[in-house]
Design a protein around this motif. Structure first.
Motif, PDB file in Angstrom:
ATOM      1  N   MET A   1       0.836  -1.232  -0.290  1.00 21.82           N
ATOM      2  CA  MET A   1       0.111  -0.110   0.277  1.00 21.82           C
ATOM      3  C   MET A   1       1.004   1.589  -0.106  1.00 21.82           C
ATOM      4  N   THR A   2       1.857   1.320   0.732  1.00 15.22           N
ATOM      5  CA  THR A   2       2.891   2.284   0.883  1.00 15.22           C
ATOM      6  C   THR A   2       3.424   2.777  -0.871  1.00 15.22           C
ATOM      7  N   ALA A   3       3.775   1.224  -0.538  1.00 14.86           N
ATOM      8  CA  ALA A   3       5.103   2.138  -1.970  1.00 14.86           C
ATOM      9  C   ALA A   3       3.520   1.957  -3.020  1.00 14.86           C
ATOM     10  N   ARG A   4       3.074   1.587  -3.504  1.00 17.21           N
ATOM     11  CA  ARG A   4       1.896   2.194  -4.492  1.00 17.21           C
ATOM     12  C   ARG A   4       1.491   4.047  -4.194  1.00 17.21           C
ATOM     13  N   PHE A   5       1.625   4.196  -2.644  1.00 23.56           N
ATOM     14  CA  PHE A   5       1.447   5.734  -2.574  1.00 23.56           C
ATOM     15  C   PHE A   5       2.902   6.072  -2.990  1.00 23.56           C
ATOM     16  N   LEU A  10       5.495  10.197  -6.638  1.00 20.38           N
ATOM     17  CA  LEU A  10       6.720  10.353  -6.955  1.00 20.38           C
ATOM     18  C   LEU A  10       6.289  10.407  -9.138  1.00 20.38           C
ATOM     19  N   MET A  11       5.005   9.385  -9.099  1.00 22.86           N
ATOM     20  CA  MET A  11       4.387  10.462 -10.883  1.00 22.86           C
ATOM     21  C   MET A  11       3.590  11.680 -10.562  1.00 22.86           C
ATOM     22  N   VAL A  12       3.212  11.107  -9.562  1.00 22.56           N
ATOM     23  CA  VAL A  12       2.444  13.211  -9.854  1.00 22.56           C
ATOM     24  C   VAL A  12       3.236  14.208  -9.607  1.00 22.56           C
TER      25      VAL A  12
ATOM     26  N   PRO B 161      -1.258  15.753   2.002  1.00 25.21           N
ATOM     27  CA  PRO B 161      -0.187  15.059   2.664  1.00 25.21           C
ATOM     28  C   PRO B 161       1.040  14.771   1.790  1.00 25.21           C
ATOM     29  N   LEU B 162       1.111  15.550   0.487  1.00 27.44           N
ATOM     30  CA  LEU B 162       2.494  15.214  -0.125  1.00 27.44           C
ATOM     31  C   LEU B 162       2.610  17.216  -0.272  1.00 27.44           C
ATOM     32  N   LEU B 181      -4.130  13.577  -1.638  1.00 24.77           N
ATOM     33  CA  LEU B 181      -3.081  11.977  -2.291  1.00 24.77           C
ATOM     34  C   LEU B 181      -3.637  12.033  -2.939  1.00 24.77           C
ATOM     35  N   SER B 182      -4.538  12.313  -4.094  1.00 28.32           N
ATOM     36  CA  SER B 182      -4.477  11.830  -5.294  1.00 28.32           C
ATOM     37  C   SER B 182      -3.441  12.516  -6.641  1.00 28.32           C
TER      38      SER B 182
END
Lengths: 360, 253
Positions: A1-5, A10-12, B161-162, B181-182
């Motif tokens: 879950m953490t890795a997916r997040f 990072l992508m975003v 969150p980011l 978050l998204s």
């Protein structure tokens, strides 16, 4: 879950915004950082001082309650506020009002008049006639040990102590005094409250003692509350004892539990409260020209209650239209029917009101 | 053995000096630069610029006591808002409405006075406790050489969150991008200039661009922006009374 997040993040973060915000241009020729001397200070004089000012307020409203026994009404109230803050330690405030009664305006009377004094910048005193409210409830407030303050004179002292707030109050209600010109110590009420915060928990304890006389019934009232905020929702619980002596009975103990949330755009206000005798909930949306609301209360003793739904419409400056449907339920001798302001005690009606309101 | 430890310590310190602080150490250094051991007060001017509408300007007095995690904000102007105020003690934030004569609980995440600023923009910096570094890099930001940190929140109490920070060698944050978050870019904050008061730093100006709010004007998309100017930074002691609900009631109009 953490890795997916993490991957998603990072992508975003690697993606540029869809349009340029122009922010980076601010760094092309920025002014150099500077050193500021610790000499100038925010001046609160503008907030703490003000010459004597007089403000007026007028409210006139008319309308009708349509139902089996329709009736109309017209009300008008005028009041004037006098306010002066000659220096940061003194504030004088008075509210002089005259509500229309029997199609006549009585001589204006002081509904509020008080003097504030700030001692050494840290101790606040307020003396005079004003309503003071304690307790956590917005719909029902059994913990308001200050309910008698509106009936007489109040002296309040407030100070921050070790990061907590300490308040002491003396109340005098002339209505229960043998000779109000010479109040006796046993006729006065003495109250205190300590409140503060412990991490996410807000807490407070309060007490009020009136020794009592024949006219002024003895009172030994106590309350304690805790409140916190979870996901932006304010939750609170309060225990209250309203007793005549130091040995309260079960009937003299009360409680309040509830929540309050306000947020969003437009602003939603949602609340719910329960006491040992009542339930209630309310919803209101503000921020549009139309303000819809629903308000429900029910007695836990006889299950009578009321539901009020309606809309407030600020049609033009100063002009407000209210449209509501009040519904009363329960037997003819039930608590809500008996206490309803409508003299005809109609179970269901349609209320209309037009209000003209202005301050000047 | 002791010699080895001393050698390793010197090596670690030397590496830090040579390559600059990294990760959580850099976040701690960032917080340290803008957190006060003493009380802090300042006069803030918040200018809200909504495309196609007149600018809305508010002046505030901000009082901070970082060691107790407290702040008080009092609105000084315009007249219609004068005397309204906020009080934050630990994680509790109240807004005092002088008309209703009641305190309502607010959230650090809420918009400040319907602007693009959030209440959390006025509190002390707490990057080291609220975020962990998930990536670092170097980038040029105008004339500044910066370290870029990508951060992920470690708790739900933060507003975003980011986020992504551009930090200069003096451990001052020059630019922040806040993300949902998204992954939606929510805001960009820019601090092109700082002012130093004693040994700590305060922005001279902060520009906030709201990526969720804007309007097409003359065929061009323009975001809402809020500019916060900070004047009269002062580190003299502030009366305890100012950090109480009683004080907000006292100054209310």
């Amino acid at each position: 879950m953490t890795a997916r997040f993490l991957c998603l993040g990072l992508m975003v973060l690697a993606c540029p915004p869809l349009w340029s915000d122009g922010v980076d241009e601010l760094f092309d020729q920025p002014a150099a950082d500077i050193v500021t001397e610790n000499k100038t200070k925010t001046d609160l004089t503008a907030l703490n001082t003000a010459p004597l000012s007089v403000a007026g307020h007028v409210n006139a409203n008319t309308g009708a309650l349509l139902g089996p026994a329709s009736s109309g009404f017209f009300n008008m109230t005028t009041d004037f506020t006098l306010e002066a803050r000659p220096d940061p330690s003194i504030r004088f405030h008075a509210l002089l009002g005259s509500p229309m009664t029997g199609l006549a305006f009585p001589t204006p009377t002081f509904t509020e008049v008080y003097l504030d004094y700030t001692l050494l910048g840290n101790y606040l005193f307020r003396m005079g006639k004003y309503a003071l409210t304690w307790g956590q409830g917005r719909m029902f407030n059994p913990g308001n040990l200050m309910s008698d303050s509106a009936n007489g004179l109040t002296l309040k002292a407030f100070a921050p102590v070790l990061g907590q707030s300490v308040t002491g109050v003396i109340l005098g209600n002339p209505g229960v005094m043998v000779n109000p010109a010479v109040p006796q110590p046993r006729e006065l009420s003495y109250a205190g409250q300590i409140s503060g915060d412990l991490g996410r928990l807000g807490w407070g304890v309060a007490g009020l003692v009136r020794p009592g006389t024949l006219l002024a019934t003895p009172e030994r009232n106590w309350s304690a509350f805790g409140k916190t905020n979870v996901f932006g929702i304010d939750f609170f619980a309060e225990g209250v004892i309203l007793a005549a002596d130091a040995h309260p009975t079960a009937d003299e103990t009360h409680y309040l539990a509830g929540f309050f949330w306000e947020g969003g755009d437009p602003k939603w206000q949602i609340q719910g409260e329960a006491t040992d005798t009542r339930w209630g909930a309310a919803l209101k949306v503000t921020g549009w020209s139309l303000t819809p609301f629903v308000h429900w209360e029910q007695s836990r003793l006889d299950r009578s209650g009321t539901v009020q739904t309606g809309i407030t419409w600020v049609a033009l400056p100063h002009l407000t239209f209210d449209f509501g449907i009040p519904w009363l339920y329960g037997s003819d001798a039930s608590e809500y029917l008996l206490n309803d302001a409508d003299p005809n005690k109609q179970r269901l009606g349609v209320g209309l009101r037009i209000t003209l309101d202005s301050t000047f | 053995m002791k010699v080895w430890w001393t050698f390793l310590l010197l090596l670690w310190s030397g590496a830090n000096l040579a390559f600059g602080l990294e990760g959580q150490d850099l976040l701690r250094a960032i917080d340290h630069q803008v957190t006060f051991d003493t009380d802090f007060s300042g006069e803030y001017t918040v200018t809200q610029d909504k495309p196609g509408e007149p600018k809305n300007v508010q002046t505030l007095a901000l009082f901070r006591r970082d060691r107790d995690n407290k702040f008080t904000i009092l609105i000084l102007a315009p007249d219609i808002d004068k005397g309204k105020g906020y009080l934050k003690v630990d994680n509790n934030l109240w807004y005092y409405d002088p008309i209703g004569k009641r305190f309502t609980v607010s959230s650090a995440k809420d918009r400040f006075q319907n602007s693009n600023a959030r209440n959390s923009d006025f509190t002390k910096s707490n990057f080291a406790n609220d975020y962990k570094v998930i990536d670092t890099g170097k980038a040029k930001l105008g004339r500044f050489e910066t370290t870029v940190l990508k951060l992920e929140a470690t708790n739900d109490g933060v507003t975003f969150p980011l986020c992504k920070l551009w930090v200069t060698a003096d451990s001052l944050v020059r630019k922040i991008e806040d993300y949902s978050l998204s992954g939606q870019l929510m805001r960009t904050r820019a601090i092109p200039q700082y002012q130093k008061t004693r040994d700590r730093w305060v922005p001279v100006t902060m520009v906030i661009v709201d990526h969720l709010k804007g309007k097409v004007v003359d065929g061009v998309m323009r975001n809402e922006t809020t500019t916060i100017g900070v004047a009269k930074p002062n580190l003299d002691p502030v009366d305890d009374l100012i950090f109480t609900q009683g004080y907000l009631e006292k100054v209310a109009r």
